[in-house]
Design a protein around this motif. Structure first.
Motif, PDB file in Angstrom:
ATOM      1  N   LEU A   1       0.825  -1.203   0.000  1.00  0.00           N
ATOM      2  CA  LEU A   1       0.000   0.000   0.000  1.00  0.00           C
ATOM      3  C   LEU A   1       0.864   1.261   0.000  1.00  0.00           C
ATOM      4  CD1 LEU A   1      -2.746  -1.125   2.531  1.00  0.00           C
ATOM      5  CD2 LEU A   1      -3.104  -0.594   0.114  1.00  0.00           C
TER       6      LEU A   1
ATOM      7  N   SER B   1       2.682   1.711  -3.433  1.00  0.00           N
ATOM      8  CA  SER B   1       1.789   2.005  -4.560  1.00  0.00           C
ATOM      9  C   SER B   1       1.043   3.319  -4.363  1.00  0.00           C
ATOM     10  CB  SER B   1       0.777   0.864  -4.741  1.00  0.00           C
ATOM     11  OG  SER B   1      -0.012   0.678  -3.585  1.00  0.00           O
ATOM     12  N   ALA B   2       1.349   4.060  -3.294  1.00  0.00           N
ATOM     13  CA  ALA B   2       0.671   5.318  -3.003  1.00  0.00           C
ATOM     14  C   ALA B   2       1.114   6.489  -3.881  1.00  0.00           C
ATOM     15  CB  ALA B   2       0.855   5.682  -1.523  1.00  0.00           C
TER      16      ALA B   2
ATOM     17  N   LYS C   1      -8.443   2.397  -6.865  1.00  0.00           N
ATOM     18  CA  LYS C   1      -9.126   2.709  -5.606  1.00  0.00           C
ATOM     19  C   LYS C   1      -9.752   1.455  -5.013  1.00  0.00           C
ATOM     20  CE  LYS C   1     -12.601   5.796  -3.610  1.00  0.00           C
ATOM     21  NZ  LYS C   1     -13.566   6.903  -3.898  1.00  0.00           N
TER      22      LYS C   1
ATOM     23  N   SER D   1      -8.821  -1.572  -5.595  1.00  0.00           N
ATOM     24  CA  SER D   1      -7.736  -2.488  -5.236  1.00  0.00           C
ATOM     25  C   SER D   1      -7.173  -2.153  -3.866  1.00  0.00           C
ATOM     26  CB  SER D   1      -6.626  -2.426  -6.303  1.00  0.00           C
ATOM     27  OG  SER D   1      -7.110  -2.846  -7.570  1.00  0.00           O
ATOM     28  N   ARG D   2      -6.982  -0.874  -3.590  1.00  0.00           N
ATOM     29  CA  ARG D   2      -6.475  -0.470  -2.281  1.00  0.00           C
ATOM     30  C   ARG D   2      -7.476  -0.830  -1.186  1.00  0.00           C
ATOM     31  NH1 ARG D   2      -1.995   2.534  -2.269  1.00  0.00           N
ATOM     32  NH2 ARG D   2      -2.426   3.358  -0.190  1.00  0.00           N
TER      33      ARG D   2
ATOM     34  N   GLU E   1      -6.776  -3.268   1.996  1.00  0.00           N
ATOM     35  CA  GLU E   1      -7.050  -2.833   3.369  1.00  0.00           C
ATOM     36  C   GLU E   1      -7.908  -3.861   4.094  1.00  0.00           C
ATOM     37  OE1 GLU E   1      -5.804  -0.472   4.994  1.00  0.00           O
ATOM     38  OE2 GLU E   1      -5.292   1.233   3.725  1.00  0.00           O
TER      39      GLU E   1
END
Length: 302
Positions: A215, A218-219, A289, A291-292, A296
């Protein structure tokens, strides 16, 4: 599956980054000695020597023309060193532009199992690429792995490695990952299967740390991560993992990795097909979005 670092998981090999003191013009990491010269290295070296002698040049004279040391020329001719692209191109120019060296260089392999010479060519291209796309269905891509996850991967690799070899491989992987931090204007795209994040490597803490690292990495705005959910079923890249890059000259190249081998693909028709598959898979995967959000949730389940 070659897991000596780089590639999808990574095939950068242990020991990358070593530079002999007499190779002042060689890029770092390109000139390790070959502990077990392969037949292809010996053959390439013999061709260099034959062309040099035909041109009436001594090793010292050729060394001056190719801007490498005499020791390097000798080592290449004896099959003790893997020549890099600069050496091949300069030697071609110095020895008559016959094309023999370029053609022979395409078939070079190292003699020691696990050195992954085939990936090192890709790794050099990767460092100069203006964009990089990765699809992975086996492991989390090497550029996104946490140190603990990478260690667990290496620990489970066959043949088994010594502690020293594992530490060297981890160091090589971490060095390669720095590329993403150092090139904030280069687009990096990753498409990864959901089951890759559900497969346990280590305990829950290791996996939780991994998802957190993915995460975080990839931000940045230049990095795109998409997950292919389990319910997607058949999709455009069922033939296996692939990487695609664009060179500064605008050429697209692909890299495909399988059991203990990798292939650099430059054929335009094949590259075009793989690019079409990757582009199609983008539409089949979750949005960045979404995917994140999925990652989470997975982290919360651990």
């Amino acid at each position: 599956m070659e897991i000596t670092d780089g590639g999808a998981n990574g095939s950068e090999r242990a020991g990358d980054g070593g530079l002999d003191t007499d190779e002042g013009t060689a890029p770092a990491g390109e000139w390790e000695r070959e502990p077990h010269p392969s037949d292809s290295l010996r053959t390439f070296g013999a061709v260099v020597q034959a062309l040099r002698e035909h041109a009436g040049l001594s090793r010292a004279e050729l060394a001056t023309r190719v801007q490498f040391s005499k020791h390097t020329v000798e080592s290449v001719e004896l099959g003790r060193r893997m020549p890099d692209d600069d050496f091949v191109e300069r030697a071609e120019a110095a020895l008559g532009e016959t094309g023999a060296l370029r053609k022979a260089a395409r078939h070079l392999t190292r003699g020691e199992v696990g050195l992954a010479a085939w990936f090192r060519r890709w790794a050099r291209l990767e460092r100069k690429a203006v964009s990089l796309c990765t699809y992975e269905c086996r492991l989390v891509p090497g550029l996104l792995q946490s140190e603990a996850y990478a260690r667990a991967v290496f620990d489970g690799t066959i043949p088994l490695r010594t502690d020293e070899e594992m530490e060297a491989q981890l160091a090589a992987r971490i060095e390669r990952q720095a590329m993403m931090r150092e090139r904030p204007k280069v687009p990096f795209s990753f498409i990864v299967e959901e089951h890759v994040f559900r497969r346990r490597f280590g305990d829950a803490d290791v996996m939780r740390e991994l998802v957190g690292e993915v995460l975080a990495r990839s931000a940045p705005r230049n990095v795109t991560l998409q997950v292919v959910p389990l319910q997607t079923g058949l999709h455009a890249c069922m033939d296996g993992p692939v990487q695609i890059l664009e060179t500064p000259a605008g050429q697209r190249l692909c890299y495909s990795e399988a059991q203990r081998n990798g292939r650099l693909i430059s054929d335009r028709k094949e590259v075009r097909l793989l690019c079409q598959r990757y582009d199609t898979l983008r539409s089949q995967a979750l949005s960045p979005k979404e995917s994140r959000a999925l990652l989470e949730r997975l982290r919360g389940e651990l």
